[in-house]
Structure formats: C-alpha cells, structure tokens
Design an enzyme around this catalytic site. Structure first.
Site, PDB file in Angstrom:
ATOM      1  N   GLY A 188       0.852  -1.178   0.000  1.00 58.67           N
ATOM      2  CA  GLY A 188       0.000   0.000   0.000  1.00 58.67           C
ATOM      3  C   GLY A 188       0.893   1.235   0.000  1.00 58.67           C
ATOM      4  CG  LEU A 189      -0.689   5.294  -0.180  1.00 59.53           C
ATOM      5  CD1 LEU A 189      -1.433   6.465   0.422  1.00 59.53           C
ATOM      6  CD2 LEU A 189      -0.016   5.703  -1.469  1.00 59.53           C
ATOM      7  CB  ALA A 190       2.850   2.307   4.661  1.00 60.02           C
TER       8      ALA A 190
ATOM      9  CB  SER B  24     -14.979  11.222  -0.530  1.00 59.81           C
ATOM     10  OG  SER B  24     -14.083  12.179  -0.028  1.00 59.81           O
TER      11      SER B  24
ATOM     12  NE  ARG C 196     -12.992  10.939   8.000  1.00 52.97           N
ATOM     13  CZ  ARG C 196     -12.105  10.383   7.204  1.00 52.97           C
ATOM     14  NH1 ARG C 196     -11.426   9.339   7.607  1.00 52.97           N
ATOM     15  NH2 ARG C 196     -11.886  10.884   6.013  1.00 52.97           N
TER      16      ARG C 196
ATOM     17  CG  HIS D 119     -13.204   4.850   7.033  1.00 54.11           C
ATOM     18  ND1 HIS D 119     -13.214   4.414   5.729  1.00 54.11           N
ATOM     19  CD2 HIS D 119     -12.397   5.936   7.064  1.00 54.11           C
ATOM     20  CE1 HIS D 119     -12.445   5.224   5.013  1.00 54.11           C
ATOM     21  NE2 HIS D 119     -11.928   6.136   5.785  1.00 54.11           N
TER      22      HIS D 119
ATOM     23  CD  GLU E 156      -6.082   1.550   8.347  1.00 57.52           C
ATOM     24  OE1 GLU E 156      -6.037   1.817   7.135  1.00 57.52           O
ATOM     25  OE2 GLU E 156      -7.119   1.180   8.922  1.00 57.52           O
TER      26      GLU E 156
ATOM     27  NE  ARG F 238      -7.317   7.775   8.989  1.00 58.70           N
ATOM     28  CZ  ARG F 238      -7.949   8.201   7.894  1.00 58.70           C
ATOM     29  NH1 ARG F 238      -7.632   9.369   7.356  1.00 58.70           N
ATOM     30  NH2 ARG F 238      -8.883   7.471   7.329  1.00 58.70           N
TER      31      ARG F 238
END
Ligand SMILES: Cc1cc2nc3c(=O)[nH]c(=O)nc-3n(C[C@H](O)[C@H](O)[C@H](O)COP(=O)(O)OP(=O)(O)OC[C@H]3O[C@@H](n4cnc5c(N)ncnc54)[C@H](O)[C@@H]3O)c2cc1C
Ligand code: FES
Lengths: 637, 246
Positions: A42-44, A284, A330, A401, A425, A435
């Site tokens: 993933g991004l990480a 979103s 959120r 989420h 994450e 977050r």
C-alpha cells in the site's frame, strides 16, 4: 516491560532533524549486503520498498493481491493533507500538528505528530515529481479542498481518486526498482508468521496463494505495512481482503498491540441494504464541503426529502457546531447521526440513515461544478442505490472505516520486537483516538518515503546481527506451526462456512463494540466472542486442499485471527473508562452527549502483551507527555 | 429473482476447464454481482462443493481485481463500470448468465475465474514511471501545469489496470493499457525527459509478453470500466514514432 518511545531530546520542531543527524549511516557499498523484507505494498509499503531499494538495500516485497498496485490504499478517495499553506489561509506545520493532536482527542504522541506535519510538505513535492496528477487551478498551481477538523484548506486531491493516484505514484517508483532488480516482488503471497531469532525479527513464513507452497524467507529486518483491522467488524469500507493476520501473528510473537479499541466510524457511507451486504461503500468526506447533513425535525416523518420544507429540517451539525458545521471530525459527525436515528428521526426504509443534501450547492455553483468535483462519487452512489443524488439527497450512515490502534512502535517505527518495523495503518502511532480525514495517506507516505529510510539505517548500522539462514531452528518451528494450523483448518470439516462466522463476529462487534459502548455490552461481547471462537474451531467448514488456490482457506486463517483480535479490542474498550475520539463509552459523556475524557487517569497509550492462548493479556502503559500543547476539552462548537 | 448461471470451472493452470451450471435462487435486485456469487458460493459450500474462485478486493470499482467476462462482455452489460459495481437490477428473473475469466494468451487462467495478469506489471516495470529519486523533489508549485492539462493527464491516469481492454480485444492487444500510462506521463512536464525511452521500453515489453497488435476495432474503449479513450492509442503511436525517428 519498559515502553521506551525513544523520543529524541530537544525542542519539538528540531527533534527529527537532530535525530536524522545522529543516526548511524551505512555506506552505499555496504547497503547491498543487507536484506529487508517489506510486507505490504500500500502507500506505506510501496513507498518504503521503493525508497529502500533505491538506497541500495536488497528488498523483498509481499502482497496478497495479484499486483502490488491493488493494495487497499488504491481506494482512498478524498485527499491528502499537507501544511503547504498554498492558500495563504494561515496554515503552518504547527497548525497541522495542532489540528492532528486535537483531532486525535489528545491521545497521540507529540513528537511523532510534529514529524508527520513536517514531512507532509515533502510528500506533495515527491508525489508531483513522480507524476501524480493532482487537481490544478487555472493558473497551473495546485488546488486544495477542506476536510473535517480543520479550518484551513490543506487537502490536495486528484478528483475522487487521490489514493489511487498516490499509490500509482509509489507503485511506479517500486516498479522501477523491481525492473532494476533491487526489489523482488512476491505477489499473491500471504505472510503467515514472523520468525524471531535471538530476540530479533529475521524473516517470515509465507504461503504462495497459487500453489499453496509454504516458504521461508530470511532477512536482516522485517517491515510490516499490512494496513488496518477494520474488517474485524465484517462490514466496513475496507477491501474484502484487508486483514490483521500479519500484525496479529507478530503480536503473538512479542510485538505489543496498542490501543486496539480506537476504531474510526466514518459518517458518510452508503447504508446497509440487506443480509447479503458484503462490504460498505464510503462516500468521501470531501462531500461535506458542499453537502449539508439533515434529518426531519419530526419523529417518524415518512415524507420524501423534496416534500419536507426547510423549516421542518434539522441541519443538526450546523445547529450544534456552528464554527465547524458539516465539517466536524468524523467521530463527532458519526455519533450525532446515530443519536438522531436513535431518536427515531432516521430516513429511508431502514430508518438507519440521514440525508446528505447537495440542493443548495447545486443552486449556488451549478450542476457542472458539482459534477466536476464529485462526479465519480455521485455515479458510484447511483450505481449502488439506483437513486440520482443530483435530484434526491444521498442517504448516508456511519460505517467502520479505519483503525487508529495497531502495533506499538517507538519514534523509529520499531515495534517491541527489535528489527520489526511497522508502518502505515498497521501501527498505532500518529492519530491518537481519532484520525482526521486525509491524514492516513499522509502518514503512510511519510512513514515509507521519509522515516523508514533513515531509521532502518540507524538499526542496521548499530550492528549485532548474527548470520542466520532459513535452516535455523526458528524457521523450522514457525513453518511447522503454520502447517499445523492449515491442516487443522482443513480437517475440521464442520457445517458452517467461514463467512458465517465472520458475519457472526461482525455483528457482535458492531452491536456491542461499535459506536456506543458500555461496560455491560462489552462484558457480554467478550463472552460471546469466546463462544463463537470455540464453535469456529469445532464447526467451520473449509473445503479443498492446502496445495492449491483456496480462497476459503485464506479467509479462514484471517477470520481465526479476527476472532482473537476482536476480544482484545473489546477488553481494551472495557478497560478505558473514558470517552475519547472514536472510543465512546456511554457511561462517560457530558450533558450534551459529548465525549468525556479523563486525562488524569487515561492520558496514556495502552499497549497489550500477548501472554499465551489460555492466559489474559497484560497491558503496559506509555504515558503521554504534552509539553507543547495544553490538554483541553475538544470543542468544535 | 431466479437465475441460471453457466460458470467456468477450472482446477488449476494445467487442467482443462469447463462450464458448470448452477441455479441461483433468491437473488435480490440490490445485490451486487459479486454478492450474487457470494450467495451461490455459500450454497455450494453447504452442499460440500468447492466454491467458485474469483478475484475481487475493493468491490467499488477501483482496485482492478475483479475480472469477469459476463455474457460475452468484459465486466458485463453496463458501460463504464466494473463487475463489482454491477448490480442485479441490471438483470431480470429467469435470465441465463454466462461467467468466464478473461481470455487472452498473456493472461493464463490460474483457477476458475482467476487469471494471471502480471504481464501488465512487467510492462510498467520496463518503463512506466518517472525516475525521480525519493527525497530530491523540488517544491510542487515550481512545476506549473494548466488545469486542463492536469485533467487530461488524469483522464488517462484513471486506468485501473484490470485488463478488460485486453480481454475485450480480438487480438488480445494491451495498447489501451500501455497508451493510458504513456499518455498520463507524456502529458505532464515531469514526464518529458524520459519520454522516448519510456515508450520504446514499454512497447518492447508489451510485444515480448505476447499481446497482439491493435487493429482499431475499438472494443477496448467500449468495454473499459474507466472509459479510457482510444485517442490515447493515437498518442501512443505518435510517441512511438517520435521516439524511433529521433
Ligand atoms: C474507502 C476508503 C477511503 C479512504 N479515503 C482516504 C482519504 O481520502 N484520505 C486518507 O488520508 N485516507 C483515506 N483512507 C484511509 C487510507 O486509505 C488507509 O488508511 C491507507 O491507505 C492504508 O495504507 P497502508 O499502506 O497502511 O495499507 P494498505 O493500503 O491497506 O496496504 C496493505 C498491504 O498489505 C498487504 N497485506 C496485508 N496483509 C498481508 C499479509 N498477511 N501478507 C502479505 N501481504 C499482506 C496487502 O496486500 C497490501 O499490499 C480511506 C480508506 C478507505 C477504506
Ligand atoms: S473488486 Fe476492485 S475493481 Fe472490482
């Protein structure tokens, strides 16, 4: 066990620079002598693999999908935060730092969050250099939008596909290293265990998901970037394959698990439509820039949205939180949606939904503008519900989420097992109890592009690594235990499918460990999870064999882990006698139903130690010291 | 509603596959296509039969995992969406549905409806990137890119790499996929320094993987769930020509 976060000394804003200067360096010729395993793309994980490979390390990267480009990060929609202050609206590194600490309800580490805010600006630069087509203004400059919990506009975006574009950027950098032979890519390989030799992480055991082959991989260090555990709830906005297996098995090998009860419930998701529901779709947060959230003032009002006049609508977020309005964080938005539904003012057939209405924005800006901003989201909504949101307001409801909790890491992103690093994450580090939107992408890329390349050198450069091969006893033991587990799952041959148990677990989690928690429900949940877990091990049916592509077997292993993690999550929630961020204990609330924190007793990170199958986990505390920010009541009024 | 499904079943890459017929009962309009398959799989498991294997992950049309050929069309009957976004309200009671994997030589079937698409990754590894060393980037606003230019690049960058274009093409050509990446990067100033080597290396790898040639039939554009335009292929051809001439 002493949880030393290894936070560098010195003033907050200078800690990272100072630490970088003090860490050991490895000269370029020596880097190629080191092997690093990165689990997750993933991004990480993709950014870490690309950066480490580029520096000259030999990297092996793993993912369970058929391509590294498909990691769950691809699904992130809304955007990524960065303290660029391109809008000249008063943003700064300090303000992003402050917003993140406050957004996290004062349960995150100051030093980590400040570093994150510092690195945020480099992420945008790096991503643009790699060709990420962020939205631009007509003059050619980068455009921004606003996200919850902030009063500045600092979110960069690429339509509703920001995660996709950022991931494709990192994936392209990773692919370049694969092409150059610096990174070896293992697709469709699931990590099933981490191997510890002389107290250090020295490799993993994987299963080739096509042939079923169980393989040993040795390395000098192991990096986990395997994402969050939201699927413990069965229904979540996460991809179906997202799982906790890598971090949970590492936990059982000694890595502490921090704050498992901090789970984020996102306010704007498409409501559940029936028993068959397999996952939930996020709408979103960026929609809250222009969409207004409301329910009828009257209870049990069955009229269509169009038929309810303005003065009979309750725009409850705007009413209760005038300064942030629809852009409250959120956790606040979700809780309020639940409250109005509990008050019998929910909408739609299930009554478990509120409206997100674009009527006013369409009147103000015109349909084309709204289409340009959110076209693909509107289309997605219409696909799923069969309703046109340009005409009828969207119906939305909160859904699980994101998970703020994860493996405990120090400032270097190293877990309590030396040589085992955790990014993205999967770790617990930066978001406290809640977050902020558009901050996960930021954290994943900060960890991967900019933190681990330095701290890995610091670890490897400190020496002390023995020569180890896959012939070591520890590899044989780990492999045997994985084989045993697979055989066991295949041999039970009971009467219920894996999904049956996953759904049953999810229902307990959502009902009793979800948006509103209390001691009674949590105690019941712990007993119920135990019972269902026992039944699983007696009665699950996993067909097929271990030597082939077997999706039921893959799921069974993951669900088995969720069943253990779910219990720890409930225990953590039960022990935390306060409400903070995403963790809302009904016993601890103010008169107007806001979360009631208890800083005197709970201003710490709760890190759990695994002590064996039949014994209770033990919690260790890392006290949170606030030296730069004054702990105060979080208010968005 | 009740449906009759003809599903491709194949034990592994080496075995021969065949269609199996299943009845899907109690299917609701609100279910997604993959949820319909979940229901069928649960029934198969209850009967002691192995469930149908298919690739999926995000189930919202962005990861590019799902790859079903439904009634002779990549991702099914509706334009501009993936199989996981397809809902059962697009079908009616009594329908017969054929479900197959992608069919293309460079995508061998691994099991049932799952194919190996790593050929696409190898094309990217050959050159589908900008070489920008991590940590060396200049300020993002130092590179100005006009709004429309950025949008055009984004149109091409939206490709999810699912391979539907290849599956839809009678020649199993990967030109739409390759052209989307070439266009995405060629439309940005950052992509220009490696413009020539990128297109040459990607096309060479594409040929090596055994993808067919483009004969301008346009099936790829029609079936692309992200509606990537065939004009990208024209740009790819121009870029290729330009690189060979220089
Ligand atoms: C629908 C949605 C929208 C979102 N939108 C935003 C947004 O707008 N802004 C924002 O900041 N955040 C957003 N988020 C959150 C954000 O996307 C994630 O938190 C983030 O992408 C996680 O990245 P990661 O690299 O840590 O893990 P992931 O991207 O989840 O990657 C995990 C990787 O680990 C691999 N893996 C996992 N387990 C194993 C195993 N056992 N063996 C081998 N490999 C394994 C997977 O294959 C994958 O490659 C969103 C999340 C969702 C669900
Ligand atoms: S499952 Fe991700 S695109 Fe269909």
């Amino acid at each position: 066990m002493n949880l030393d976060a290894k936070i560098p000394s010195g003033p907050l804003a200078e800690k990272w620079t100072k630490h970088q200067a003090e860490m050991k360096l490895i000269n370029p010729a020596n880097k190629r002598k080191y092997e690093i395993i990165v689990v997750g793309t993933g991004l990480a994980g993709a950014s870490a693999s690309a950066a480490l490979g580029e520096m000259g390390y030999n990297v092996s990267a793993f993912c369970y999908q058929d391509s590294s480009r498909r990691a769950h990060s691809i699904a992130a929609q809304g955007g990524i935060n960065a303290a660029k202050n391109y809008q000249n609206d008063g943003d700064s590194i300090y303000r992003l730092f402050y917003d993140t600490i406050k957004g996290g309800d004062y349960r995150a580490r100051e030093a980590n969050v400040h570093r994150l805010a510092e690195l945020s600006v480099n992420i945008i630069d790096q991503s643009v250099a790699l060709g990420v087509p962020f939205a631009r203004e007509y003059g050619g400059y980068l455009d921004n939008r606003s996200f919850g919990g902030a009063q500045v506009s600092r979110t960069f975006y690429a339509r509703g596909q920001t995660g996709q574009q950022l991931l494709l950027g990192a994936y392209s950098a990773l692919s370049r290293q694969v092409g150059l032979g610096q990174v070896k890519m293992f697709e469709r390989h699931e990590m099933l265990d981490v191997v510890i030799v002389n107290g250090r992480a020295r490799g993993i055991i994987s299963r080739d998901m096509v042939t079923g082959e169980i393989k040993r991989h040795v390395a000098d260090s192991v990096v986990l970037a395997t994402g969050g555990y939201a699927n413990v709830y069965y229904l979540s906005t996460n991809a179906k394959g997202c799982n906790a297996t890598a971090i949970w098995r590492a936990h059982k090998k000694g890595a502490m698990f921090a704050n498992p009860c901090y789970v984020q419930i996102h306010p704007t998701c498409i409501p559940v439509s029936g028993e068959h529901q397999s996952k939930l779709t996020l709408m979103s947060e960026s929609l809250r820039n222009d969409g207004r959230v409301w329910v009828p003032k009257k209870q049990g009002d069955n009229r269509k949205a169009e038929d309810i006049p303005d003065d009979e609508r309750d725009y409850f977020l705007e009413r209760k939180y005038p300064s942030f309005g629809n852009l409250v964080p959120r956790d606040v938005a979700s809780r309020n949606a639940k409250q109005v539904c509990d008050d019998n003012r929910g909408v739609g057939t299930s009554k478990q939904a509120v409206f997100l209405d674009f009527r006013d924005a369409i009147n103000r800006l015109g349909k084309p503008k709204i289409e340009e901003r959110y076209g693909n989201l509107f289309q997605m909504y219409e696909q799923i519900t069969g309703e046109n949101p340009y005409i009828t307001p969207m119906r939305i409801y909160p859904a699980v989420h994101y998970t703020m909790g994860g493996l405990w890491v120090d400032y270097n992103l190293q877990s309590t097992v030396p040589g085992l690093f955790v990014l993205g994450e999967a770790n617990f580090s930066d978001h406290g109890a809640n977050r902020l939107g558009a901050s996960a992408l930021m954290q994943g890329l900060a960890d991967g592009y900019f933190v681990i390349p330095y701290t890995m050198g610091g670890y490897l450069g400190s020496g002390g690594l023995d020569k180890v091969t896959t012939e070591h006893q520890a590899f044989a033991e780990a492999e045997n235990s994985i084989r045993g587990l697979t055989d066991k799952l295949l041999s039970i041959n009971g009467s219920k499918s894996v999904d049956y148990y996953h759904k049953a677990l999810g229902k307990i989690m959502w009902d009793k460990v979800g948006m509103g928690r209390n001691a009674k429900g949590l105690t019941e949940a712990i007993a119920e999870i135990k019972a269902i877990r026992e039944e699983f091990w007696q009665n699950v049916r996993v067909l097929g064999s271990g030597n082939e592509l077997n999706q039921s077997l893959e799921k069974a292993g993951r669900v088995a882990d969720f069943m253990e993690l779910g219990e720890l999550l409930a225990k953590d929630a039960l022990h935390r006698n306060e409400s903070c961020g995403g963790h809302f204990r009904e016993e601890y609330q103010t008169e107007d139903n806001e979360a009631l924190r208890d800083d005197d007793n709970f201003a710490y990170v709760g890190a759990w130690e695994y002590t064996g199958k039949n014994s209770e986990p033990v919690m260790h505390k890392e006290a949170l010291a606030y030296e730069n920010i004054h702990l105060s009541k979080r208010s968005y009024k | 509603m009740k449906l009759t499904l003809h599903v491709w079943r194949q034990k592994d890459a080496k075995s021969k596959g065949k269609f199996a017929v299943y009845q899907a009962n109690d299917i609701l309009e609100d279910m997604s296509f993959l949820e319909m398959l979940d229901v069928v799989n649960e029934e198969l498991i209850a009967k002691g039969e192995e469930p149908i294997a298919f690739d999926h992950d995000c189930r919202e049309g962005i990861c590019g995992c799902c790859s079903l050929y439904i009634n002779g069309r990549a991702h099914g009957p509706k334009r501009g969406i993936t199989a996981c976004q397809l809902h059962m309200r697009s079908f009616k009671d009594g329908d017969t549905i054929f479900i197959e994997p992608w069919r293309a030589r460079p995508f061998p079937v691994i099991k049932d409806l799952i194919v190996d698409r790593t050929a696409l990754d190898r094309i990217i590894q050959a050159g589908g990137y900008i070489s920008a060393r991590i940590g060396s980037a200049q300020d993002a606003n130092a590179i100005l890119i006009g709004h429309d230019q950025a949008e055009a690049s984004m149109d091409a960058a939206a490709c999810i790499g699912c391979g539907a274009c290849v599956a839809a093409c009678k020649n199993a050509s990967a030109m739409l996929f390759v052209s989307a990446k070439v266009s995405h990067l060629a439309l940005l100033p950052q992509g220009l320094p490696e413009r020539e080597s990128r297109v040459l290396n990607m096309v060479a790898q594409m040929d090596k993987e055994g993808f067919g040639a483009c004969t301008n039939t346009g099936a790829c554009e029609a079936e692309c769930p992200k509606e990537i335009k065939i004009t990208n292929i024209a740009r790819l051809n121009r870029e290729f020509l330009r690189a060979t001439v220089i």
